[in-house]
Design a protein around this motif. Structure first.
Motif, PDB file in Angstrom:
ATOM      1  N   ASP A 148      56.495 -19.921  -3.566  1.00  0.00           N
ATOM      2  CA  ASP A 148      56.507 -21.451  -3.798  1.00  0.00           C
ATOM      3  C   ASP A 148      57.280 -22.197  -4.269  1.00  0.00           C
ATOM      4  OD1 ASP A 148      54.971 -23.855  -4.544  1.00  0.00           O
ATOM      5  OD2 ASP A 148      54.126 -22.930  -6.140  1.00  0.00           O
ATOM      6  N   GLU A 149      57.884 -23.145  -3.104  1.00  0.00           N
ATOM      7  CA  GLU A 149      59.032 -23.765  -3.658  1.00  0.00           C
ATOM      8  C   GLU A 149      58.928 -24.940  -4.018  1.00  0.00           C
ATOM      9  OE1 GLU A 149      62.302 -22.855  -2.804  1.00  0.00           O
ATOM     10  OE2 GLU A 149      61.483 -20.958  -2.330  1.00  0.00           O
ATOM     11  N   SER A 150      57.669 -25.427  -4.432  1.00  0.00           N
ATOM     12  CA  SER A 150      57.360 -26.646  -5.156  1.00  0.00           C
ATOM     13  C   SER A 150      57.864 -26.552  -6.792  1.00  0.00           C
ATOM     14  CB  SER A 150      55.762 -27.108  -5.261  1.00  0.00           C
ATOM     15  OG  SER A 150      55.207 -26.096  -5.912  1.00  0.00           O
ATOM     16  N   ALA A 151      58.169 -27.456  -7.328  1.00  0.00           N
ATOM     17  CA  ALA A 151      58.524 -27.386  -8.826  1.00  0.00           C
ATOM     18  C   ALA A 151      57.560 -26.896  -9.763  1.00  0.00           C
ATOM     19  CB  ALA A 151      59.027 -28.689  -9.389  1.00  0.00           C
ATOM     20  N   PRO A 152      57.679 -25.998 -10.442  1.00  0.00           N
ATOM     21  CA  PRO A 152      56.509 -25.727 -11.417  1.00  0.00           C
ATOM     22  C   PRO A 152      56.054 -26.610 -12.327  1.00  0.00           C
ATOM     23  CG  PRO A 152      58.291 -23.937 -11.413  1.00  0.00           C
ATOM     24  CD  PRO A 152      58.751 -25.242 -10.573  1.00  0.00           C
ATOM     25  N   ASP A 153      54.534 -26.533 -12.571  1.00  0.00           N
ATOM     26  CA  ASP A 153      54.130 -27.615 -13.314  1.00  0.00           C
ATOM     27  C   ASP A 153      54.090 -27.497 -14.954  1.00  0.00           C
ATOM     28  OD1 ASP A 153      53.597 -29.300 -11.300  1.00  0.00           O
ATOM     29  OD2 ASP A 153      51.671 -28.408 -10.843  1.00  0.00           O
ATOM     30  N   ALA A 154      54.109 -25.967 -15.089  1.00  0.00           N
ATOM     31  CA  ALA A 154      54.009 -25.312 -16.393  1.00  0.00           C
ATOM     32  C   ALA A 154      55.252 -25.678 -17.090  1.00  0.00           C
ATOM     33  CB  ALA A 154      53.722 -23.856 -16.470  1.00  0.00           C
ATOM     34  N   ALA A 155      55.252 -25.433 -18.403  1.00  0.00           N
ATOM     35  CA  ALA A 155      56.362 -25.623 -19.448  1.00  0.00           C
ATOM     36  C   ALA A 155      57.151 -24.587 -19.045  1.00  0.00           C
ATOM     37  CB  ALA A 155      56.010 -25.510 -20.815  1.00  0.00           C
ATOM     38  N   PRO A 156      58.591 -24.662 -19.351  1.00  0.00           N
ATOM     39  CA  PRO A 156      59.531 -23.542 -19.041  1.00  0.00           C
ATOM     40  C   PRO A 156      59.409 -22.567 -19.983  1.00  0.00           C
ATOM     41  CG  PRO A 156      60.696 -25.508 -19.675  1.00  0.00           C
ATOM     42  CD  PRO A 156      59.252 -25.897 -19.402  1.00  0.00           C
ATOM     43  N   VAL A 157      59.652 -21.051 -19.841  1.00  0.00           N
ATOM     44  CA  VAL A 157      59.809 -20.174 -20.681  1.00  0.00           C
ATOM     45  C   VAL A 157      61.053 -19.893 -21.257  1.00  0.00           C
ATOM     46  CG1 VAL A 157      57.948 -18.723 -19.797  1.00  0.00           C
ATOM     47  CG2 VAL A 157      60.366 -18.402 -18.850  1.00  0.00           C
ATOM     48  N   ALA A 158      62.118 -20.602 -20.639  1.00  0.00           N
ATOM     49  CA  ALA A 158      63.577 -20.548 -21.039  1.00  0.00           C
ATOM     50  C   ALA A 158      64.463 -21.685 -20.347  1.00  0.00           C
ATOM     51  CB  ALA A 158      64.214 -18.994 -20.896  1.00  0.00           C
ATOM     52  N   THR A 159      65.270 -22.085 -21.067  1.00  0.00           N
ATOM     53  CA  THR A 159      66.619 -23.094 -20.541  1.00  0.00           C
ATOM     54  C   THR A 159      67.543 -22.591 -20.808  1.00  0.00           C
ATOM     55  OG1 THR A 159      66.380 -24.415 -22.368  1.00  0.00           O
ATOM     56  CG2 THR A 159      64.804 -24.898 -20.594  1.00  0.00           C
ATOM     57  N   THR A 160      68.528 -22.989 -19.870  1.00  0.00           N
ATOM     58  CA  THR A 160      70.060 -22.836 -20.526  1.00  0.00           C
ATOM     59  C   THR A 160      70.824 -24.257 -19.968  1.00  0.00           C
ATOM     60  OG1 THR A 160      71.914 -21.401 -20.591  1.00  0.00           O
ATOM     61  CG2 THR A 160      71.142 -21.665 -18.359  1.00  0.00           C
ATOM     62  N   GLU A 161      71.758 -24.791 -20.807  1.00  0.00           N
ATOM     63  CA  GLU A 161      72.627 -25.768 -20.058  1.00  0.00           C
ATOM     64  C   GLU A 161      74.199 -25.206 -20.288  1.00  0.00           C
ATOM     65  OE1 GLU A 161      73.973 -30.210 -21.380  1.00  0.00           O
ATOM     66  OE2 GLU A 161      72.757 -29.229 -22.960  1.00  0.00           O
ATOM     67  N   ILE A 162      74.845 -25.405 -19.171  1.00  0.00           N
ATOM     68  CA  ILE A 162      75.984 -24.606 -18.927  1.00  0.00           C
ATOM     69  C   ILE A 162      77.156 -25.795 -18.572  1.00  0.00           C
ATOM     70  CG2 ILE A 162      77.390 -23.392 -17.196  1.00  0.00           C
ATOM     71  CD1 ILE A 162      74.640 -21.639 -17.067  1.00  0.00           C
ATOM     72  N   LEU A 163      78.183 -25.568 -19.238  1.00  0.00           N
ATOM     73  CA  LEU A 163      79.662 -26.255 -18.803  1.00  0.00           C
ATOM     74  C   LEU A 163      80.516 -25.395 -18.123  1.00  0.00           C
ATOM     75  CD1 LEU A 163      81.152 -28.849 -19.017  1.00  0.00           C
ATOM     76  CD2 LEU A 163      82.259 -27.894 -21.064  1.00  0.00           C
ATOM     77  N   ALA A 164      80.860 -25.486 -16.949  1.00  0.00           N
ATOM     78  CA  ALA A 164      81.636 -24.758 -16.065  1.00  0.00           C
ATOM     79  C   ALA A 164      82.995 -25.411 -15.501  1.00  0.00           C
ATOM     80  CB  ALA A 164      81.011 -24.188 -14.902  1.00  0.00           C
ATOM     81  N   LEU A 165      84.210 -24.507 -15.399  1.00  0.00           N
ATOM     82  CA  LEU A 165      85.474 -25.058 -14.865  1.00  0.00           C
ATOM     83  C   LEU A 165      85.686 -24.695 -13.604  1.00  0.00           C
ATOM     84  CD1 LEU A 165      87.499 -25.098 -18.378  1.00  0.00           C
ATOM     85  CD2 LEU A 165      86.218 -26.971 -17.263  1.00  0.00           C
TER      86      LEU A 165
END
Length: 173
Positions: free
Chosen positions: A108-125
């Motif tokens: 399924d390529e559509s964005a999931p409707d459910a709440a996420p089970v985990a997230t991360t925010e990343i800063l990269a150089l």
């Protein structure tokens, strides 16, 4: 004429493997980060920072900071979809998020409707590995990154803020 580039990054799909399950019976924290790493690799491929780029330029993207939120347990065999959002990019850095979802169907390529089970925010150089320092992105890659910029999710940019009492500290006399 080349095909137009998508306006968002495709979802990454993985299935939770038995060896990713810890002694509590759910996915171990290290494997959430592993799956997020796969999502970063997929984002790099989509934006031109692929193996051929690294081999020809000696440059790559290095994660320098990440904030992971573990929001729900994930069981063995669960089908995961990881959504990547580019939040910003400038000459030498990129900020992006990954959101992990449990989905019914791996294709399924559509964005999931459910709440996420985990997230991360990343800063990269963007790093020149031969010089050992940051270097500007080539214009076409920086433009691709900035073309993908989305509105940050409400949780992005937060820090850990829970006040924790430190029982090991001596009380003042």
């Amino acid at each position: 004429m080349s095909e137009p580039l998508p306006v968002s990054l495709p979802l990454l799909h993985r299935t939770v493997r038995p060896e990713w399950i810890d002694y509590n019976g759910h996915m171990s924290e290290a494997f959430y980060v592993l799956v997020f790493g796969y999502a970063t690799d997929a984002m790099m491929i989509e934006t031109g920072l692929h193996a051929g780029y690294r081999e020809s330029t000696g440059c790559s993207l290095y994660t320098v900071e990440a904030h992971v939120r573990y929001l729900n347990d994930v069981s063995e065999g669960a089908r995961l979809a990881i959504r990547t959002r580019m939040l910003g990019a400038d000459a030498k850095k990129a900020r992006f998020t990954h959101e992990m979802y449990v989905v019914e169907s791996e294709g399924d390529e559509s964005a999931p409707d459910a709440a996420p089970v985990a997230t991360t925010e990343i800063l990269a150089l963007h790093v020149d590995q031969n010089a050992g320092r940051t270097t500007p992105f080539p214009d076409e890659i920086r433009d691709r990154l900035t073309d993908l910029v989305e509105t940050p999710p409400e949780w992005a940019g937060r820090s850990i803020s829970a006040v924790v009492k430190a029982p090991w500290r001596a009380s003042p006399l």
